[in-house]
Design an enzyme around this catalytic site. Structure first.
Site: not given
Length: 396
Positions: A286, A290, A299
């Site tokens: 990805r 998100h 993160y």
């Protein structure tokens, strides 16, 4: 081809290629290569745009079909980027980007027959494109003007599913029904690596295996379940979970549109001929957040993203087309121009979407009506009318 699925997470692919030079008997000819690494990753087109062979999966596409796959991925990426920009401009409430996952979606979507049925999550914009859903129709739900802007039965493409993993149960039940009807159509359910930990997904695996349902479970492992990495979700590669339920699983290079198409075609044929379900793990990444409400910089590290950028699905196919004389500059320019036209239509279309009637939210909750819904509709209508009454009072 058997390769290490983690290759490229540290070193760039081109550096690895220089460290291990190889010779070919004939330029541009597909080759077969193996290593001792595990788990296996099915690959037919390397990140450098070189065609390779796999002992179990193969594909033979015409130049026109290859150019079509390139067009699909480019237009899907442009639409996705336009939708993300519209959200940032306040035109959409939210957007879930597919950036980096184009090959997984286009490769699998183009492997389907018209009579197959698709159960998506909320990120399958490329599969929707393959099923003939107008990109503009995908945006109504994210703008808040409808609950899904297309007829699922018209395109055999179900409405987007926000509840994580529930669509796998819907797909399994639909496949069981198709099986009882005696058709040879297949069903495919899309979900992410995070959803693989959901109870619904594991229940779907159980039912599909026991009833030998003609369903393909297509997991796009993009490495991150929002902020949780895959290694915090499972102790084994995701595709290996299928064995515990009694059906096969395979890991494919999710950034290789040719390998994805070949593996998905094989899985669909297996399902059509009564051999039951199969799990495909498309190992991809990805590239963006998100959703537009997420901040991936909190993160994960930039070097991880940069390493995966070298495996870009569109770049590798473009390189292959150019190196083999299958696409010229005029073709590439035409695709870019088509992308611009589509982006303009999407921008204008979103801004001109009509707002729905407020009370329409109570329609179609039950097929034959319901006393409680009628009561709620009346109460909400009275509440709305109170604002008009208050405004009229102030006017006096």
């Amino acid at each position: 081809m058997t390769v290490d699925s983690t290759a490229g997470a540290g070193k760039a692919p081109r550096a690895a290629k220089k460290a291990a030079p190889r010779t070919r008997a004939k330029a541009k000819a597909p080759r077969t290569a193996t290593t001792a690494a595990a788990p296996e990753l099915v690959q037919l087109l390397t990140p450098e745009g070189e065609r390779v062979e796999h002992p179990d999966y193969s594909i033979d596409l015409s130049p026109q079909e290859l150019r079509g796959l390139y067009r699909d991925m480019v237009l899907t990426r442009r639409f996705d980027g336009e939708a993300a920009a519209l959200q940032r401009q306040g035109e959409l409430g939210l957007w879930a980007s597919l950036l980096g996952q184009e090959a997984a979606q286009i490769g699998s979507g183009r492997a389907l027959r018209d009579d197959d049925y698709v159960f998506p999550t909320y990120r399958e914009h490329g599969v929707a494109w393959c099923r003939g859903v107008d990109p503009l129709n995908l945006l109504g739900m994210f703008r808040g003007v409808n609950h899904g802007g297309w007829d699922p039965n018209q395109n055999n493409f179900h409405l987007y599913t926000i509840v994580i993993g529930s669509q796998t149960l819907h797909a399994t039940g639909y496949a069981m029904g198709a099986q009882m009807d005696g058709t040879d159509s297949a069903v495919i359910a899309y979900f992410g690596d995070g959803a693989s930990s959901q109870g619904d997904v594991n229940e779907a695996f159980t039912f599909a295996a026991v009833y030998n349902a003609p369903v393909i479970f297509f997991c796009q492992n993009n490495q991150w379940a929002i902020s949780e990495p895959t290694e915090k979700q499972t102790r084994v590669p995701l595709y290996q979970r299928a064995a515990g339920f009694g059906f096969p699983g395979v890991r494919v290079d999710g950034n290789d549109v040719l390998a994805v198409m070949a593996v998905t075609r094989a899985a669909l044929e297996r399902a059509r001929t009564g051999q039951g379900p199969m799990l495909i793990e498309a190992f991809t990444y990805r590239m963006g957040a998100h959703t537009t409400s997420d901040d991936p910089t909190r993160y994960r590290h930039d070097d991880e993203r940069e390493a995966w950028a070298l495996k870009d699905p569109i770049s590798r196919l473009r390189t292959y087309l150019a190196d083999n004389g299958l696409a010229d500059e005029e073709f590439l320019a035409d695709i870019d121009a088509e992308s611009d036209r589509m982006a303009k239509r999407v921008r204008e279309g979103v801004r001109n979407m009509p707002d729905p009637e407020t009370l329409a939210i109570f329609d179609n909750v039950y097929a034959d009506g319901h006393a409680l819904v009628d009561e709620e509709r009346a109460a909400f209508a009275e509440y709305q009318a109170s604002f008009a009454d208050a405004a009229a009072g102030e006017g006096h």
